[in-house]
Structure formats: structure tokens, C-alpha cells
Design a protein around this motif. Structure first.
Motif, PDB file in Angstrom:
ATOM      1  N   SER A  19       0.844  -1.208   0.000  1.00 17.86           N
ATOM      2  CA  SER A  19       0.000   0.000   0.000  1.00 17.86           C
ATOM      3  C   SER A  19       0.876   1.252   0.000  1.00 17.86           C
ATOM      4  CB  SER A  19      -0.952   0.005   1.200  1.00 17.86           C
ATOM      5  OG  SER A  19      -0.253   0.318   2.390  1.00 17.86           O
ATOM      6  N   GLN A  20       2.009   1.192   0.674  1.00 15.23           N
ATOM      7  CA  GLN A  20       2.885   2.364   0.742  1.00 15.23           C
ATOM      8  C   GLN A  20       3.676   2.565  -0.553  1.00 15.23           C
ATOM      9  OE1 GLN A  20       2.506   4.671   3.222  1.00 15.23           O
ATOM     10  NE2 GLN A  20       0.811   3.262   3.484  1.00 15.23           N
ATOM     11  N   VAL A  21       3.993   1.469  -1.215  1.00 16.83           N
ATOM     12  CA  VAL A  21       4.645   1.578  -2.526  1.00 16.83           C
ATOM     13  C   VAL A  21       3.685   2.275  -3.489  1.00 16.83           C
ATOM     14  CG1 VAL A  21       5.448   0.241  -4.516  1.00 16.83           C
ATOM     15  CG2 VAL A  21       6.157  -0.416  -2.198  1.00 16.83           C
ATOM     16  N   LYS A  26       2.068   7.055  -6.560  1.00 17.56           N
ATOM     17  CA  LYS A  26       1.042   8.056  -6.912  1.00 17.56           C
ATOM     18  C   LYS A  26       1.594   9.464  -6.737  1.00 17.56           C
ATOM     19  CE  LYS A  26      -3.387   5.788  -6.482  1.00 17.56           C
ATOM     20  NZ  LYS A  26      -3.607   4.798  -5.405  1.00 17.56           N
ATOM     21  N   MET A  27       2.365   9.658  -5.665  1.00 11.18           N
ATOM     22  CA  MET A  27       2.944  10.991  -5.438  1.00 11.18           C
ATOM     23  C   MET A  27       3.894  11.363  -6.573  1.00 11.18           C
ATOM     24  SD  MET A  27       3.951  11.631  -1.514  1.00 11.18           S
ATOM     25  CE  MET A  27       3.989   9.973  -0.929  1.00 11.18           C
ATOM     26  N   ASN A  28       4.641  10.382  -7.024  1.00 10.94           N
ATOM     27  CA  ASN A  28       5.592  10.643  -8.117  1.00 10.94           C
ATOM     28  C   ASN A  28       4.884  11.060  -9.390  1.00 10.94           C
ATOM     29  OD1 ASN A  28       7.892  10.143  -6.674  1.00 10.94           O
ATOM     30  ND2 ASN A  28       7.922   7.953  -7.141  1.00 10.94           N
ATOM     31  N   GLY A 185       7.341  12.327  -0.559  1.00 13.51           N
ATOM     32  CA  GLY A 185       6.635  12.982   0.548  1.00 13.51           C
ATOM     33  C   GLY A 185       7.540  13.963   1.274  1.00 13.51           C
ATOM     34  N   THR A 186       8.805  13.618   1.409  1.00 15.48           N
ATOM     35  CA  THR A 186       9.743  14.511   2.091  1.00 15.48           C
ATOM     36  C   THR A 186      10.102  15.692   1.199  1.00 15.48           C
ATOM     37  OG1 THR A 186      10.651  12.585   3.209  1.00 15.48           O
ATOM     38  CG2 THR A 186      11.937  14.613   3.324  1.00 15.48           C
TER      39      THR A 186
END
Ligand code: IPM
Ligand code: MG
Length: 374
Positions: A19-21, A26-28, A185-186
Motif C-alpha cells: 500500500s505504501q509503494v 502516486k505521489m511521483n 513525501g519529504t
């Protein structure tokens, strides 16, 4: 003896990792949102003292935005149903219909919501921050007479919060929670903090972690912040561990030198309560949660069930949510109206001081004083 529980935990962990991958990818691939002609401001009361304080902030916004509302440029829209009773009844931190209504808005002014402790129900705040991808939690603290003018940029969607309700338990033996930090995210919270510093003439940014202990997550957070810093050569960057930073905020010789403070989620949660207390109490502090598409403005404190239980709800202090409304006005590009509201709140603190006791003014009287000062 724990073999079966371990197998289950490993399978659970695999799901979490996948789920975190997915979230990181998605952020990318995030796209910039389209611009709109009309801004819909959703007003969400919340629980406990929430509806009482939000009502006063709403009055102030109605007064300040009357022309824009008449012209159809801005709509203030009440969103019902984000109450503890309703959330418990449907077993969801944010009921589906409420979330859908919220996603029809652009920005939100939100009262505090109660999180049931224990169990698995997530905090409504955490759900909303994730669902609306509000990755920057921006919290000012100012004490002008001491030269304190801090702006905290707290990462708001990951760290200990992402999987905070999804830990592992081997009953009777141990429990385990997870902390997640992504590159994207960072990078985006670091970018937001440095951009703020640059646009507002700030020259000093402090990165705060505990990278001596949380080596992977905070280690990477720190490295990425320093990498982003390369693009901002005029900003002096230093780094502190969260423990000594908590002390430094109290240290007279140092505290006024801090300007922008950039930090992961949980440290940001804790230290911004400290900063608010230095400013005059959590009841005085507003906060912004911003993302690329949505933004949500709220008080930094909770729903104060003890105040309600004592029958003192009408004496709750709306300053925090009004300060959040100031940030909302700045966010939607109305710095003059934001400044007017900020000045009116300062005036109301003189004309209608709230003490939290029956000797002080009520929340509504404070609201009257703000309207009178506008
Ligand atoms: C805050 C609050 C929230 C948080 C709670 C209500 C989940 O303390 O906004 O600082 O921990 O982020
Ligand atoms: Mg907090």
C-alpha cells in the motif's frame, strides 16, 4: 507457539508495504490541479466545542466576504455529519457521504473532531489529511515582544501517522507500529518550507529530526531536506534533534533566532503544541493543512470534551479557529482581509477577553467584538 500469529503479521506487513509503494508512486505521478473561477469554502463544525467556535469564525468570514459571496465568486457551504455519533454509527472516521461533500469544496474551515481512543477507528483529521492529500501542516507561533516569529512546516501525511491504526500485535507478547517516510513525501514538504522562506524573506531554516535513532526514516528526511536546500543558497540551514529543539524553544538566547522549522509528522505535532503554549496557549493557535488541490484550516487543539462536560462550552475561546480563518484568507489570495481579521482578533482580545471562566466573556461575545472591530 506464536507461529500462526507471526505468519499473519508477516502477511499483514506485506499488504502495508504494498500500500505504501502504491502511495509513493502516486505521489511521483501527481498532476497539477486546474484553476477554478469560484472558491467553495466548506464549513465543518465537528464535535464538542467545535460547532460553538466555528460559528463565530463563520460570522467573521461572512462579514469579510459579503461582496465576493454576492458576486458568486465565493460560496460558504455548511457540511453536516462529521460528528462522533454519526462516525460511530457508520463505523467510519469520515462517513462516505461527508467525504464526498467535502471533496466538492476547495478549502475547509473545520472544527475539532473527537477521536475515540483505543479500537481501530482512525482520527477524522488523519483521514482527511490523507484523503485530501494535505501534506503541509503550517503552524505559526508569534510573541512579538520577545522577537518570536516561528513558522513550523510539519509533514502531515506520513511518518508515524500513515499506518498508525495498522500496527501488529502478538497478544500477550508484543506490539509494533510502523513509521513511513517517502522520498516524494519529504521532498514536497521540504520544497513548501523553503519556498515559504524564500517568498517571505526568511533567512534561517531549521530541520528537526531524531536521525541519530530513527536512522532510516529520519536519516532520509534529513538528507532530502539538505538536498532541497541546495536550491536556496540564501537560506542558512541548520539541524537539531527534536529533544534539544524542544529545549531551545524555551532558551532565551536562542529562541528568537529560529524562523522556519521543518520537521516530520509526530515531532511537528508535539512541538507545535509547545510553541502554541509559548504564544499563549493552544486556544490561540490556528493551523493550515495544505496540499496541491485542497486546503483545510483548523484550530490546533481538540474538541475539549472536559469543557463541554463542565457546562462551559459557551465560554470556549474561538481565537484559534479565527486565526485559522486568517490563514484561510491568506491562502485564497486575500492578504488584506486576512490582516483585517487578524487585527480585529487582537482588538477583541482587549475588548472581550475570554478567561475560560464565567467571569470572562463568552465565545459569542468575542465574536461580536471581532465583528465590531472589522
Ligand atoms: C493536531 C492534532 C491531531 C494530530 C490529532 C487530533 C489527530 O493533535 O492536529 O495536532 O495528532 O495531528
Ligand atoms: Mg497535535
Amino acid at each position: 507457539m506464536y507461529q500462526e500469529a507471526i505468519e499473519q503479521a508477516v502477511a499483514h506487513y506485506r499488504e502495508l508495504l504494498l500500500s505504501q509503494v502504491d502511495r509513493a508512486e502516486k505521489m511521483n505521478n501527481a498532476q497539477a490541479p486546474e484553476k477554478k473561477d469560484k472558491t467553495v469554502i466548506g464549513i465543518v463544525g465537528g464535535d464538542g466545542i467545535g460547532p460553538i467556535i466555528v460559528a463565530q469564525a463563520q460570522r467573521a468570514l461572512e462579514a469579510l466576504l459579503q461582496d465576493e459571496i454576492k458576486a458568486g465568486k465565493i460560496e460558504l457551504r455548511s457540511i453536516e455529519g462529521l460528528t462522533l455519533e454519526n462516525r460511530m454509527a457508520v463505523g467510519k472516521a469520515v462517513p462516505d457521504d461527508v467525504l464526498a461533500a467535502i471533496k466538492e469544496c476547495d478549502v475547509l474551515l473545520k472544527g475539532p473532531t473527537t477521536t475515540p481512543s483505543g479500537g481501530t477507528m482512525e482520527s477524522a483529521n488523519v483521514t482527511l489529511r490523507r484523503e485530501l492529500d494535505l501534506y503541509a501542516n503550517i503552524r505559526p507561533a508569534c510573541v512579538p515582544e520577545e522577537g518570536i516569529d516561528w513558522m513550523f512546516f510539519r509533514e502531515n501525511t506520513e511518518g508515524e501517522y500513515t499506518l498508525g491504526s495498522k500496527g501488529i500485535e502478538l497478544p500477550g507478547l508484543l506490539t509494533m507500529d510502523f513509521k513511513v517516510t517517502t522520498v516524494a513525501g519529504t521532498r514536497r514538504i521540504a520544497r513548501a518550507a523553503f519556498e515559504f522562506a524564500k517568498k517571505n524573506g526568511k533567512t534561517h531554516l531549521s530541520v528537526v529530526t531524531k536521525s541519530n535513532i530513527m536512522k532510516k526514516t529520519d536519516g532520509m528526511f534529513s538528507a532530502i531536506c539538505h538536498e532541497v536546500a541546495q536550491d536556496y543558497p540564501d537560506i542558512q540551514v541548520d539541524e537539531y534533534f527534536i529533544d534539544i529543539m524542544s529545549a531551545n524553544l524555551l532558551k532565551p538566547s536562542l529562541r528568537s533566532t529560529f524562523q522556519v522549522i521543518l520537521l516530520p509528522n509526530l515531532y511537528g505535532d508535539i512541538i507545535t503544541d509547545e510553541a502554541a503554549q509559548i504564544q499563549g496557549g493552544v486556544g490561540t493557535a490556528g493551523s493550515a493543512n495544505t496540499g496541491d488541490r485542497y486546503a483545510m484550516f483548523e484550530a490546533i487543539h481538540g474538541s475539549a470534551p472536559r469543557v463541554i462536560a463542565r457546562g462551559m462550552g459557551d465560554y470556549a475561546n474561538p481565537e484559534s479557529i479565527m486565526r485559522a480563518a486568517v490563514m484561510l484568507l491568506q491562502h485564497i489570495g486575500m492578504p488584506d482581509k486576512a490582516a483585517r481579521l487578524a487585527a480585529a482578533i487582537d482588538q477583541a482580545n482587549v475588548n472581550a477577553p475570554i478567561t475560560g471562566t464565567r467571569e470572562g466573556c463568552t465565545c459569542a461575545q468575542f465574536g461580536d467584538a471581532v465583528i465590531a472591530a472589522l
